[in-house]
Design an enzyme around this catalytic site. Structure first.
Site, mmCIF file in Angstrom:
data_model
loop_
_atom_site.group_PDB
_atom_site.id
_atom_site.type_symbol
_atom_site.label_atom_id
_atom_site.label_comp_id
_atom_site.label_asym_id
_atom_site.label_seq_id
_atom_site.Cartn_x
_atom_site.Cartn_y
_atom_site.Cartn_z
ATOM 1 N N ASN A 171 0.842 -1.189 0.000
ATOM 2 C CA ASN A 171 0.000 0.000 0.000
ATOM 3 C C ASN A 171 0.882 1.246 0.000
ATOM 4 O O ASN A 171 2.116 1.144 -0.018
ATOM 5 C CB ASN A 171 -0.956 -0.009 1.202
ATOM 6 C CG ASN A 171 -0.224 -0.120 2.520
ATOM 7 O OD1 ASN A 171 0.517 0.784 2.923
ATOM 8 N ND2 ASN A 171 -0.419 -1.236 3.226
ATOM 9 N N ASP A 205 -4.635 -6.223 4.698
ATOM 10 C CA ASP A 205 -5.740 -7.067 5.155
ATOM 11 C C ASP A 205 -5.651 -8.478 4.584
ATOM 12 O O ASP A 205 -6.134 -9.436 5.193
ATOM 13 C CB ASP A 205 -7.080 -6.449 4.754
ATOM 14 C CG ASP A 205 -7.331 -5.125 5.470
ATOM 15 O OD1 ASP A 205 -6.980 -5.023 6.657
ATOM 16 O OD2 ASP A 205 -7.865 -4.195 4.829
ATOM 17 N N LYS A 216 10.557 -16.334 -9.616
ATOM 18 C CA LYS A 216 9.805 -15.248 -10.224
ATOM 19 C C LYS A 216 8.766 -15.780 -11.211
ATOM 20 O O LYS A 216 9.071 -16.617 -12.065
ATOM 21 C CB LYS A 216 10.760 -14.294 -10.946
ATOM 22 C CG LYS A 216 10.065 -13.123 -11.614
ATOM 23 C CD LYS A 216 11.051 -12.232 -12.353
ATOM 24 C CE LYS A 216 10.318 -11.120 -13.088
ATOM 25 N NZ LYS A 216 11.257 -10.266 -13.863
ATOM 26 N N PHE A 221 -5.445 3.473 13.893
ATOM 27 C CA PHE A 221 -5.653 4.482 12.849
ATOM 28 C C PHE A 221 -6.669 3.934 11.842
ATOM 29 O O PHE A 221 -6.664 2.738 11.533
ATOM 30 C CB PHE A 221 -4.349 4.808 12.126
ATOM 31 C CG PHE A 221 -3.525 5.864 12.805
ATOM 32 C CD1 PHE A 221 -3.375 7.121 12.245
ATOM 33 C CD2 PHE A 221 -2.896 5.601 14.016
ATOM 34 C CE1 PHE A 221 -2.620 8.098 12.873
ATOM 35 C CE2 PHE A 221 -2.140 6.570 14.655
ATOM 36 C CZ PHE A 221 -2.005 7.823 14.075
ATOM 37 N N LYS A 224 -14.485 0.394 13.406
ATOM 38 C CA LYS A 224 -13.185 -0.199 13.722
ATOM 39 C C LYS A 224 -12.873 -0.051 15.203
ATOM 40 O O LYS A 224 -12.344 -0.963 15.843
ATOM 41 C CB LYS A 224 -12.097 0.470 12.873
ATOM 42 C CG LYS A 224 -10.722 -0.153 13.007
ATOM 43 C CD LYS A 224 -9.754 0.474 12.001
ATOM 44 C CE LYS A 224 -8.372 -0.190 12.100
ATOM 45 N NZ LYS A 224 -7.434 0.403 11.113
ATOM 46 N N LYS A 227 -12.508 -3.598 17.296
ATOM 47 C CA LYS A 227 -11.196 -3.977 17.826
ATOM 48 C C LYS A 227 -11.040 -3.617 19.302
ATOM 49 O O LYS A 227 -9.977 -3.801 19.877
ATOM 50 C CB LYS A 227 -10.089 -3.307 17.000
ATOM 51 C CG LYS A 227 -10.056 -3.765 15.540
ATOM 52 C CD LYS A 227 -8.949 -3.070 14.781
ATOM 53 C CE LYS A 227 -8.983 -3.451 13.298
ATOM 54 N NZ LYS A 227 -8.638 -4.867 13.096
#
Length: 392
Positions: A209, A277, A287, A318, A332, A336
């Protein structure tokens, strides 16, 4: 944190002198008393009037200006300083300080002071890396000066290299460190994660990301400045953090293991990292070649680090969202079982991945929302630590 501190700000003849105006303004707004000293060359780049307008104080420029109240200017400035900051510092002033010269007002102030001295170089990269400059900086470090290393980027000569004046946050954190402004987190053990995880699907490629790790680094640095014992678990290597224990990882599984170990005796966990995730269910041993028009990867869930960390510690997460910011963040927070969640819209201007600033909403377990304006990530981190201190 700088309230009532006297900062003698020395400005020398670099194109980066214009940035000293923003620095002086920030320090003044933070409550510091800023006394500015400009060299003759600095005045070719920025007017003393600019600094006077920002600080509402006179600017010292001339060694031979008749002193007020019979004070000798360089001596009086040297005596009242809590810290002397030279930003930007040219190769010339660095050489003067290294060899004990005092042929102008600024070098005389430095030679006469017993306050800590911070030097923030800014110059052409070849000048900065020149052996003479590096030896002069090494000599200043040996004498106890704090050197705020310049950044890599585009320079005034239109080339890329190391020589850009360090970011305002980096310079301010150096002032905090040498003046010991805040120790309200002394004895507190905190764990911070940073960066985006990389989940490999062959030895060359990965799923990742856009997280830069800047927020996590700011959290670690500001906590250290406030006296905390800090462990930073990160996928990115942004800059050296003296006084912070840094552990490097790559993927979610590795981060989980390091977080488990680091939080055994910690009081606070801040998960600023962007943990993937999902990860590829199978990782090719060699490869994968481009032989087909499509490539199908079967993904599986990665471990949920926050859900797996137990114990009596504050847990802060966050929520980087692109829509329904508060709603998604609260889901969230509840799911959590967090004490605090920091919600930020990563699609907003100046608040996305890789930015130096952030605009966030702090949402507490009892549903209280604290909306912060756009500010630097270092400032955001201190707001988060302020909340921690208030409930500890």
């Amino acid at each position: 944190m700088l309230r009532e501190k006297t900062v003698v700000l020395g400005i020398t003849g670099s194109i980066a002198a214009y940035k000293a105006a923003e620095l002086a303004s920030y320090l003044t707004q933070a409550g510091a008393k800023v006394e500015t000293v400009m060299t003759e060359a600095a005045q070719r780049f920025i007017s003393p009037l600019t600094l006077q307008s920002l600080n509402h104080r006179s600017v010292a420029c001339d060694m031979w200006t008749p002193p007020e109240n019979f004070d000798i200017t360089h001596v009086s400035l040297a005596q009242i300083a809590d810290v002397v900051l030279i930003a930007p510092a040219t190769a010339n002033i660095i050489a003067k300080l290294a060899h004990g010269l005092a042929d102008d007002l600024l070098s005389s102030v430095v030679l006469a002071t017993q306050a800590p001295v911070i030097v923030a170089p800014a110059m052409n990269s070849i000048m900065y890396l020149n052996q003479a400059t590096q030896e002069n900086l090494a000599l200043l470090k040996k004498r106890g000066y704090t050197i705020v290393e310049p950044e890599v980027g585009r320079l005034a000569c239109n080339e890329q290299g190391q020589g850009r004046l360090a970011a305002l946050d980096t310079i301010v954190s150096a002032i905090d460190r040498v003046t010991g402004c805040v120790e309200d987190m002394a004895g507190l053990k905190v764990v911070v994660t940073a960066g985006g995880t990389r989940e490999a699907f062959d030895p060359v490629r990965f799923i990742g990301n856009r997280s830069s790790g800047k927020m996590g680094y700011a959290l670690a640095e500001s906590a250290m400045q406030r006296g905390a014992e800090v462990t930073l678990i990160t996928t990115t290597e942004l800059k050296a953090l003296s006084g912070v224990q840094v552990r490097y990882v790559e993927n979610a599984e590795q981060m989980l293991e390091e977080v488990k170990k680091a939080t055994e005796d910690a009081a606070v966990l801040v998960m600023a990292a962007a943990v993937a995730d999902y990860r590829p269910k199978k990782v090719a041993q060699s490869k994968i070649k481009k032989t087909k028009d499509t490539l199908l990867l079967e993904l599986e869930r990665t471990p949920d680090i926050l859900s797996e960390i137990k114990g009596k510690l504050l847990r802060i997460g966050f929520a980087a969202e692109t829509d329904d910011l508060v709603h998604n963040a609260k889901r969230k927070l509840s799911g959590k079982k967090l004490d605090l969640i920091v919600a930020n819209d990563v699609s907003a201007q100046g608040s996305g991945f890789g930015a130096d600033s952030n605009k966030v909403i702090l949402i507490t377990r009892d549903g209280k929302e604290i909306e912060l304006p756009l500010m630097s990530k270092y400032e955001v981190s201190n707001k988060i630590w302020d909340w921690v201190i208030n409930i500890k």
